[in-house]
Design an enzyme around this catalytic site. Structure first.
Site, PDB file in Angstrom:
ATOM      1  N   ASP A 149     -12.932   5.430   2.362  1.00  0.00           N
ATOM      2  CA  ASP A 149     -11.837   5.525   2.440  1.00  0.00           C
ATOM      3  C   ASP A 149     -11.153   7.140   2.919  1.00  0.00           C
ATOM      4  O   ASP A 149     -11.049   8.343   1.815  1.00  0.00           O
ATOM      5  CB  ASP A 149     -11.001   5.274   1.035  1.00  0.00           C
ATOM      6  CG  ASP A 149      -9.385   5.853   1.553  1.00  0.00           C
ATOM      7  OD1 ASP A 149      -8.927   6.373   2.194  1.00  0.00           O
ATOM      8  OD2 ASP A 149      -8.683   5.013   0.444  1.00  0.00           O
ATOM      9  N   GLU A 186      -7.457   0.628  -4.696  1.00  0.00           N
ATOM     10  CA  GLU A 186      -7.305   0.856  -3.492  1.00  0.00           C
ATOM     11  C   GLU A 186      -8.883  -0.262  -2.776  1.00  0.00           C
ATOM     12  O   GLU A 186      -8.849  -0.670  -1.719  1.00  0.00           O
ATOM     13  CB  GLU A 186      -7.183   1.917  -1.973  1.00  0.00           C
ATOM     14  CG  GLU A 186      -5.576   2.228  -2.769  1.00  0.00           C
ATOM     15  CD  GLU A 186      -5.128   4.047  -2.583  1.00  0.00           C
ATOM     16  OE1 GLU A 186      -5.863   4.522  -1.712  1.00  0.00           O
ATOM     17  OE2 GLU A 186      -4.208   3.450  -2.559  1.00  0.00           O
ATOM     18  N   ASP A 238       1.063  -1.178   0.108  1.00  0.00           N
ATOM     19  CA  ASP A 238       0.230   0.111  -0.315  1.00  0.00           C
ATOM     20  C   ASP A 238       1.066   1.002   0.046  1.00  0.00           C
ATOM     21  O   ASP A 238       1.374   1.260   1.002  1.00  0.00           O
ATOM     22  CB  ASP A 238      -1.025   0.440   1.484  1.00  0.00           C
ATOM     23  CG  ASP A 238      -1.099   0.948   1.441  1.00  0.00           C
ATOM     24  OD1 ASP A 238      -1.484   1.933  -0.022  1.00  0.00           O
ATOM     25  OD2 ASP A 238      -1.985   1.476   2.745  1.00  0.00           O
ATOM     26  N   LYS A 251       2.942  11.705  -3.298  1.00  0.00           N
ATOM     27  CA  LYS A 251       1.929  10.854  -4.181  1.00  0.00           C
ATOM     28  C   LYS A 251       1.155  11.414  -5.127  1.00  0.00           C
ATOM     29  O   LYS A 251       0.353  11.521  -6.218  1.00  0.00           O
ATOM     30  CB  LYS A 251       1.163   9.937  -3.243  1.00  0.00           C
ATOM     31  CG  LYS A 251       0.459   8.656  -3.744  1.00  0.00           C
ATOM     32  CD  LYS A 251      -0.298   8.187  -2.786  1.00  0.00           C
ATOM     33  CE  LYS A 251      -1.736   6.939  -3.855  1.00  0.00           C
ATOM     34  NZ  LYS A 251      -2.039   6.677  -2.519  1.00  0.00           N
TER      35      LYS A 251
END
Ligand code: AMP
Length: 562
Positions: A168, A145, A6, A68
């Site tokens: 999320d 994800e 992850d 990211k």
């Protein structure tokens, strides 16, 4: 060995599959979570994770975080005067995880399944893959994800058709995905989100409350004071859910300022952020054609879903308790490890069909008759459209355009332009057709695209049934081996620190930081501890180093309160 990773905006984790199921691999410091933070110093030493984060308050110009968000863009991050792209910084995080996994497992790790946000487009997925390659990892499969979360919750094993909402809320991003398990196929039905909403915003609310109460202005604080404030507010945010109130203190211009914040005050101040959460939830439901009541299960992932205010809000919104059996930080990595086991065809896991969406259009070049007898060539004909759920298979029938045409050329292209020349060329194939007047002969072109980025192109002459096939692999433009080697060479001046010293370095950095933040007696005590520890490091006696390190660590733990 294939591991699951992850690669998160704030934190990253690596996991592997064991006989008892997926397990997180602890890093060199014995922790499950490695902050996605990289620091490069003047000499080219690279620090990853907690050590890099600890350098933030002492050497802010040498540290990069939340990169990211810029994956696949041209943005340069400058660390101690040297430039890096987001994928290179990510590669350093991946390399650290790979090393940690190898030392823990005692075997080489050659491949990884890496998770990516469902909304990541092709460019960002490619960049993620390149990051893996730069770290010496083969990345043949990526998993979105929310799918990874659903897999980790064992949803693929259910027999009943179920609809899930995966909520999320990470450090800097917020995603809502709706997944449907239908006849053993797990499909992402809709995704929505907000790229600029996350746990950090909830930290900022805490910061603002403190500043108001302590009668301070952010712009009057020095850079280091701001970093300290951020850290203290972050801690307060993470503990307030279990307490009635928290106290934040900040050493500011040689004076300690303090303020108390209650849960109620904090929850009220978060109201605007909670309203922002509502929108993507509504949008994803609308896109999937569902109502709130149609959702069977809600899964929480991302560290910020631990926030009491967020959980309370969700229970209120859905009138249902979310499933929180798994640790929200670890869920995605566990799912990626299960996917890695499926890829290895491990007997313990049955392969289920996981779907994803194709983030670009795949098509072919055609000649278009725009008016009777008038043709325009070079046009693009989409076959599998962007956002189609994959694996997918679509067929398009194409006709000959000239009398007595003997063959048809099928060019395989990827892109969104109406004109073939603007799209990416992936390959081509020719097939013979019987001579006939134009428009009488035809071919069926079938594209089948799967989650491993394998595109199978099948062309069949309708009149004769003659079939030809071609497989195009990884049209995600992998870097060539030479390109990777070249960039690795360019980055070779970077010195990865030996793993063994990590704990010593981290303790010293924390101590130095606290020294800067302290005054008087505490400062003197710290000075004594640091000097003794540094002397032990010079002498190189392992037992003595360990003993003094533990002493210093205990002192820091006791004192590092806000
Ligand atoms: P992620 O990107 O999923 O690692 O999430 C990181 C975010 O989760 C950060 O904003 C953290 O502050 C937040 N977070 C982690 N633990 C907690 C906690 N116990 N309570 C509230 N927020 C947390």
């Amino acid at each position: 060995m294939i591991v699951g990773i992850d690669l998160g905006t704030t934190n990253s984790l690596v996991a592997y599959f064991t006989e008892e199921g997926p397990k997180i691999i602890p890093n060199r410091l014995g922790k499950n979570i490695t902050p996605s933070v990289v620091s490069v110093d003047e000499e080219g030493n690279v620090y990853v994770g907690e050590t890099a984060r600890e350098r933030m308050s002492l050497y802010p110009d040498s540290v990069a975080m939340t990169f990211k968000r810029s994956m696949g863009t041209d943005r340069d991050y400058v660390l101690s005067g040297k430039k890096f792209k987001a994928e290179e910084l990510s590669a350093m995080v991946l390399r650290a995880l790979k090393e940690d996994a190898e030392s823990y497992l005692g075997e080489e790790v050659t491949e990884a399944v890496i998770s990516v946000p469902a909304y990541f487009d092709d460019k960002r997925r490619k960049a993620t893959k390149r990051a893996g390659e730069l770290a010496g990892l083969k990345v043949e499969r990526m998993i979105s994800e929310p799918t990874a979360a659903a897999v980790a919750y064992g949803l693929y094993d259910k027999t009943k058709d179920t609809r899930f909402l995966v909520f999320d809320l990470g450090g800097g991003t917020f995603d809502v995905s709706i997944l449907e398990l239908y006849h053993n196929i797990l499909e992402v039905r809709a995704v929505a989100g907000d790229n600029y909403l996350g746990g950090e915003d909830f930290t900022q609310v805490m910061e603002k409350l403190f500043l108001q109460k302590a009668k301070l202005q952010l712009q009057n604080l020095s850079e280091k004071e701001q970093v300290r404030l951020r850290r203290n507010a972050e801690k307060a945010k993470c503990t307030i859910s279990e307490k009635e109130k928290v106290t934040i203190s900040l050493l500011c211009k040689e004076e300690t300022k303090e303020a108390e914040i209650t849960y109620k005050e904090y929850a009220d101040a978060c109201e605007d952020l909670l309203m922002k959460i509502r929108e993507p939830v509504k949008k994803s439901l609308a896109d999937a054609g569902l109502k709130l009541g149609d959702i069977d299960e809600i899964l929480l992932i991302g560290g910020a879903t631990r926030l009491g205010v967020v959980r309370d809000f969700l229970i209120h919104l859905f009138r249902k308790f979310p499933d929180t059996t798994l640790n929200p930080d670890e869920t995605v990595a566990l799912g990626a490890a299960i996917q890695a086991a499926m890829k290895e065809r491990r007997e313990e896991v049955k392969e289920v069909i996981l779907t994803d969406v194709c983030s670009f259009t795949l098509g072919t070049e055609v000649v278009v008759e725009y008016e009777e007898g008038k043709f325009e060539d070079g046009r693009f004909c989409p076959i599998i459209e962007r956002n189609t759920v994959i694996p997918a298979s679509h067929t398009e029938r194409l006709y000959t355009v000239r009398d007595n045409q003997e063959k048809v050329r099928v060019r395989v292209l990827q892109g969104e332009s109406r004109f073939a020349k603007n799209n990416l060329y992936l390959g081509e194939m020719e097939i013979k057709v019987p001579k006939a007047p134009k428009g009488q002969e035809s071919i069926d072109v079938t594209y089948t695209y799967d989650i491993n980025s394998l595109l199978e192109v099948e062309v069949k002459v309708v009149s004769t049934g003659v079939t030809q096939k071609m497989i195009i692999k990884g049209q995600d433009n992998q870097m060539t081996d030479e390109e990777i080697a070249k960039r690795m060479e360019e980055l070779a001046y970077l010195k990865i620190q030996p793993r063994d010293y990590e704990e010593n370095r981290l303790v010293l950095l924390r101590a130095e930081r606290m020294y800067e933040e302290s005054l008087g007696e505490r400062r003197q005590k710290l000075d004594r501890y640091i000097t003794a520890f540094e002397a032990a490091l010079k002498r190189g006696e392992h037992d003595e180093i360990r003993e003094l390190r533990e002493e210093l660590n205990d002192f820091l733990e006791e004192e590092d309160e806000y």
